[in-house]
Design a protein around this motif. Structure first.
Motif, PDB file in Angstrom:
ATOM      1  N   VAL A 150       0.153   6.354   9.953  1.00  0.00           N
ATOM      2  CA  VAL A 150       0.879   5.285  10.669  1.00  0.00           C
ATOM      3  C   VAL A 150       1.703   4.705   9.616  1.00  0.00           C
ATOM      4  CG1 VAL A 150       0.636   3.073  11.865  1.00  0.00           C
ATOM      5  CG2 VAL A 150      -0.969   4.706  11.980  1.00  0.00           C
ATOM      6  N   TYR A 151       3.218   4.482  10.368  1.00  0.00           N
ATOM      7  CA  TYR A 151       4.214   3.907   9.651  1.00  0.00           C
ATOM      8  C   TYR A 151       3.962   2.641   9.071  1.00  0.00           C
ATOM      9  CZ  TYR A 151       8.759   1.858   8.430  1.00  0.00           C
ATOM     10  OH  TYR A 151       9.787   1.132   7.643  1.00  0.00           O
ATOM     11  N   SER A 152       3.493   1.620  10.159  1.00  0.00           N
ATOM     12  CA  SER A 152       3.165   0.283   9.753  1.00  0.00           C
ATOM     13  C   SER A 152       1.997  -0.076  10.598  1.00  0.00           C
ATOM     14  CB  SER A 152       4.325  -0.670  10.038  1.00  0.00           C
ATOM     15  OG  SER A 152       3.868  -2.051   9.651  1.00  0.00           O
ATOM     16  N   GLY A 153       0.827  -0.506  10.297  1.00  0.00           N
ATOM     17  CA  GLY A 153      -0.395  -0.803  10.885  1.00  0.00           C
ATOM     18  C   GLY A 153      -0.089  -1.894  11.811  1.00  0.00           C
ATOM     19  N   VAL A 201      -5.725   8.274   7.737  1.00  0.00           N
ATOM     20  CA  VAL A 201      -5.563   8.589   5.960  1.00  0.00           C
ATOM     21  C   VAL A 201      -4.485   7.723   5.568  1.00  0.00           C
ATOM     22  CG1 VAL A 201      -6.858  10.705   6.247  1.00  0.00           C
ATOM     23  CG2 VAL A 201      -4.069  10.683   6.390  1.00  0.00           C
ATOM     24  N   HIS A 202      -3.500   7.399   6.406  1.00  0.00           N
ATOM     25  CA  HIS A 202      -2.232   6.454   5.889  1.00  0.00           C
ATOM     26  C   HIS A 202      -1.932   5.377   6.770  1.00  0.00           C
ATOM     27  CE1 HIS A 202       1.707   6.566   3.851  1.00  0.00           C
ATOM     28  NE2 HIS A 202       2.114   6.241   5.105  1.00  0.00           N
ATOM     29  N   TRP A 203      -2.150   4.065   6.142  1.00  0.00           N
ATOM     30  CA  TRP A 203      -1.971   2.924   7.006  1.00  0.00           C
ATOM     31  C   TRP A 203      -1.472   1.742   6.133  1.00  0.00           C
ATOM     32  CZ3 TRP A 203      -3.728   2.024  12.210  1.00  0.00           C
ATOM     33  CH2 TRP A 203      -3.622   0.721  12.549  1.00  0.00           C
ATOM     34  N   PRO A 204      -0.140   1.870   5.796  1.00  0.00           N
ATOM     35  CA  PRO A 204       0.605   0.738   5.085  1.00  0.00           C
ATOM     36  C   PRO A 204       0.669  -0.495   5.994  1.00  0.00           C
ATOM     37  CG  PRO A 204       2.069   2.431   5.641  1.00  0.00           C
ATOM     38  CD  PRO A 204       1.007   2.917   6.127  1.00  0.00           C
ATOM     39  N   GLU A 205       0.552  -1.467   5.434  1.00  0.00           N
ATOM     40  CA  GLU A 205       0.529  -2.857   5.953  1.00  0.00           C
ATOM     41  C   GLU A 205       1.916  -3.510   6.163  1.00  0.00           C
ATOM     42  OE1 GLU A 205      -1.920  -4.564   7.237  1.00  0.00           O
ATOM     43  OE2 GLU A 205      -3.391  -3.025   6.768  1.00  0.00           O
ATOM     44  N   ASP A 206       3.034  -3.406   5.244  1.00  0.00           N
ATOM     45  CA  ASP A 206       4.158  -3.986   5.214  1.00  0.00           C
ATOM     46  C   ASP A 206       5.332  -3.268   5.155  1.00  0.00           C
ATOM     47  OD1 ASP A 206       3.925  -2.524   2.892  1.00  0.00           O
ATOM     48  OD2 ASP A 206       4.037  -4.438   1.561  1.00  0.00           O
TER      49      ASP A 206
END
Length: 365
Positions: free
Chosen positions: A315-318, A333-338
């Motif tokens: 995901v690009y941004s959670g 497997v990919h979940w950046p917050e910001d």
């Protein structure tokens, strides 16, 4: 019995809008019958003064032929799949062993969504289709689902000779990209979405913090036009106006892009104004404002995309999605917050978007 002929030919395609269509657009813009400004300003919709500025630029400042040449600089093709002509860009990497990447646009967008990001993804073989009913892809003639589109795009990648590839999608693409993985899990490396996974609903058992997220989402949606309901019930009714008035179509586009550009006051503060007009012009010239709503009018009600658990998901941004909710249906497997940006991040933040997408796919090799 006669044999069924399956068309697999891939034909070269170039955009060439007739001059008569450009002249007609200019004439219609000149003859706009402007509405009076209602009290309440923005609260009533797209303001007359703002729309006049955009229409004046479209009429006298915007250079369609220059933008047409810009689009034609990308190799474009057409092929028939399941009885429909499908338009797509196919930009090969200089590295013959590069990973292939299918980029799926959203609504009310088009393949133009990815124009600014192509140069930052040259290390991939890029395939960028127009979804059926959008731009130069033929519109479905009967009931058509996101699963149908997913199978269609899996067929396209197979026809191009790609045995392994990644899939990206945002907005409508966030529904379609997982369907490609469902159709061909043995070929898809991973699915990457801009957002839309793990969004809370009233049916979920939520914590207090998660209920605050739900409250924020409800507050945002209450101030926007519910296009899902509108286009589920009466797409034909509104298509008459959008197909006849370029200013009417432009107002609709500006309404939605202003709602989606959540980080700024006006969409042109986040997205290049010419790209916004190229997108609107494509809807105008191809007459697809109605046919592009097929995924809404065959649904009973709006629902957030669920995703899939057959291949890894990034995901690009959670936020405002909630990871534990997304993981009910996805192998995240990919979940950046910001990561920065609003709804159409490939247009708003092409460099960051490309870097993050590359990081996700690079971790799967």
């Amino acid at each position: 019995m006669p044999s069924v002929v399956v068309m697999t030919e891939i034909r070269e395609f170039r955009i060439a809008i007739p001059q008569a269509d450009l002249d007609d657009l200019a004439d219609r813009l000149d003859r706009t019958r402007w509405a009076a400004q209602l009290p309440g300003g923005r609260a009533r919709g797209v303001e007359v003064a703002w729309l006049r500025e955009w229409a004046a630029y479209w009429r006298d400042g915007f250079d369609w032929r220059a933008q047409e040449a810009r689009l034609n600089a990308f190799p474009q093709f057409m092929t028939e799949i399941d009885g429909l002509d499908v338009h797509f860009l196919h930009v090969r990497s200089q590295d013959p062993d590069a990973t292939a990447l299918l980029l799926v646009h959203g609504w009310p967008n088009s393949f133009v969504e990815f124009v600014a990001v192509v140069e930052h993804l040259r290390h991939f073989h890029l395939v960028i289709p127009s979804i059926p009913g959008f731009a130069f892809s033929e519109a479905p003639r009967e009931r058509f689902t996101v699963a149908d589109a997913g199978r269609m795009f899996a067929t396209l990648m197979d026809r191009l000779g790609y045995g392994r590839y990644g899939v990206q999608g945002g907005d409508l693409g966030a529904y379609l990209a997982p369907e490609v993985a469902k159709a061909a899990p043995e070929h898809v490396v991973g699915v990457y979405v801009n957002g839309g996974l793990g969004f809370p609903t009233e049916d979920d058992d939520l914590t207090d913090d998660e209920r605050q997220t739900l409250s924020w989402m409800a507050q945002w949606s209450s101030g926007s036009v519910d296009h899902h309901s509108l286009l589920r019930v009466a797409p034909q009714t509104f298509a008459h106006a959008w197909n006849d008035s370029p200013v009417g179509l432009l107002a609709w586009m500006l309404q939605k892009f202003r709602e989606f550009a959540v980080t700024v006051e006006l969409p042109e503060q986040a997205i290049d104004r010419d790209l916004l007009l190229v997108n609107a012009a494509l809807y105008w010239f191809t007459g697809t404002s109605g046919s592009s709503s097929w995924f809404m009018y065959d649904n009973e009600r709006f629902a957030w995309p669920i995703g899939q658990d057959l291949v890894p998901t990034g995901v690009y941004s959670g936020p405002p999605g909630i990871r534990r909710l997304a993981e009910r249906h996805n192998r995240v497997v990919h979940w950046p917050e910001d990561n920065p940006g609003g709804h159409f991040v490939a247009m708003e933040e092409p460099v960051v978007f490309a870097k993050d997408l590359s990081t996700f796919l690079g971790g799967l090799r």
